[in-house]
Design a protein around this motif. Structure first.
Motif, short mmCIF file in Angstrom:
data_model
loop_
_atom_site.label_atom_id
_atom_site.label_comp_id
_atom_site.label_asym_id
_atom_site.label_seq_id
_atom_site.Cartn_x
_atom_site.Cartn_y
_atom_site.Cartn_z
N THR A 111 -14.90 -1.03 8.30
CA THR A 111 -13.60 -0.26 8.67
C THR A 111 -12.28 -0.98 8.57
N ALA A 112 -12.34 -2.29 8.40
CA ALA A 112 -11.14 -3.33 8.61
C ALA A 112 -11.25 -4.39 7.61
N LEU A 113 -11.66 -4.01 6.24
CA LEU A 113 -11.80 -5.18 5.44
C LEU A 113 -10.46 -6.19 5.35
N GLU A 114 -10.82 -7.39 5.39
CA GLU A 114 -9.85 -8.61 5.40
C GLU A 114 -9.81 -8.93 3.93
N ASP A 117 -5.52 -5.54 -1.57
CA ASP A 117 -5.66 -4.40 -2.22
C ASP A 117 -6.36 -4.78 -3.59
N ALA A 137 -12.97 6.12 7.67
CA ALA A 137 -12.00 4.84 7.66
C ALA A 137 -12.50 3.68 6.68
N PHE A 138 -13.98 3.69 6.60
CA PHE A 138 -14.47 2.81 5.60
C PHE A 138 -14.08 3.61 4.13
N ARG A 140 -11.61 4.91 3.02
CA ARG A 140 -9.95 4.40 2.87
C ARG A 140 -9.99 3.16 2.30
N GLU A 141 -10.71 2.18 3.33
CA GLU A 141 -10.89 0.80 3.09
C GLU A 141 -11.26 0.37 1.74
N ALA A 142 -12.51 1.10 1.48
CA ALA A 142 -13.09 0.88 0.23
C ALA A 142 -12.23 1.14 -0.87
N ARG A 144 -9.01 1.15 -1.10
CA ARG A 144 -7.97 0.25 -0.99
C ARG A 144 -8.28 -1.26 -1.71
N VAL A 145 -9.57 -1.54 -1.65
CA VAL A 145 -9.89 -2.89 -1.95
C VAL A 145 -10.42 -2.83 -3.33
#
Ligand SMILES: C[S@@+](CC[C@H](N)C(=O)[O-])C[C@H]1O[C@@H](n2cnc3c(N)ncnc32)[C@H](O)[C@@H]1O
Length: 260
Positions: A111-114, A117, A137-138, A140-142, A144-145
């Motif tokens: 849920t907080a991928l480092e 984008d 949350a995951f 949304r992160e997926a 984004r990256v």
């Protein structure tokens, strides 16, 4: 939870059941599936079918890669330098580095991928999103990256809310509770994906897994009486009757990020 997974995944019973394959999922079963490790390989293969062969290029992120068995499967299609695996447990990643040499493995929360984008062409996540705090949350992160036009392919367990008293409760946030594949599709779209395919695979995954574990348990009965305490301390996969009270559907999903 990390401790629970670390202990369960590398215990002797699990190793025997999974045929030392280092998978830890329900698998995808068909008439000619002979055992759990074949079913687990087939689950990754089925998820990769969502990615057409001509789009199996660039970088792929294996989220919650466990002991690296899914990353090892990815080596059938990708070079090691294209594969990155993440997990919350360094102990699991030590084994993953051995199972999928040359791939990059990093301790990270889904849920907080480092990652910056647009870092990956595709993302794989096998049977873990129901654990994340939260699944939304995951997603949304997926998104984004992923690069524009990228895909997230994942398998997921849809569960009813767990009682507060359950020890499993801490591993599975009730914010993730849902019963209907259409709810997951709505959550994927709400996260910002352009399109989602959600396939109900309960009869290919959860139902045959449950049958298989019951057969295995009957053939490998531990010595001594089965007390409530012994049942409680068994890895959750080996107390599937308990999980069965909450599992509603097992789904495979492909989420498409817009190409623009
Ligand atoms: C059921 S196992 C699946 C493991 C692997 N994908 C497989 O198919 O064999 C769930 C995995 O999710 C990992 N996990 C749980 N919460 C996580 C989080 N927030 N971020 C990354 N990994 C997580 C656990 O450590 C465990 O490896």
């Amino acid at each position: 939870m990390i401790d629970g997974y670390d202990t369960a995944m590398q215990g002797a019973v699990i190793e025997a059941y999974y045929g030392s394959s280092d998978f830890y999922n329900f698998g995808f079963w068909s008439a000619d599936t002979g055992n759990q490790s074949q079913a687990s390989e087939a689950l990754v293969a089925r998820l990769l079918e969502f990615i057409p062969p001509d789009r199996r290029d660039g970088r792929i992120l294996d989220v919650a890669c466990g002991l690296g068995a899914s990353s090892r499967h990815l080596l059938r299609h990708f070079a090691p330098r294209q594969i990155v695996g993440i997990n919350v447990s360094e102990r699991q990643l030590e084994r993953a580095r051995h199972n999928a040499p040359g791939c990059e493995f990093r301790v990270m929360d889904a849920t907080a991928l480092e990652f910056p984008d647009a870092s990956f062409d595709n993302i794989l996540c096998v049977e873990a999103a129901f654990h994340f705090d939260t699944r939304a949350a995951f997603l949304r992160e997926a998104l984004r990256v992923l690069k524009p036009g990228g895909r997230l392919v994942h398998s997921d367990i849809l569960m009813a809310p767990l009682p507060q008293t359950t020890s499993v409760r801490t591993h599975i946030p009730n914010a993730n509770a849902m019963s209907d594949p259409a709810e997951l599709e709505r959550a994927i779209l709400a996260a910002g994906f352009a399109r989602a395919e959600v396939v109900d695979a309960t009869e290919q995954c959860w139902t045959p897994f449950l049958r298989s574990v019951r057969r295995f348990k009957a053939a490998h009965k531990p010595p001594g009486p089965s007390t409530p305490r012994a049942r409680r301390s068994a890895p959750i996969f080996f107390n599937p009757e308990y999980l069965a009270r909450f599992i509603r559907r097992y789904v495979l999903a492909c989420s498409h990020k817009s190409a623009d």
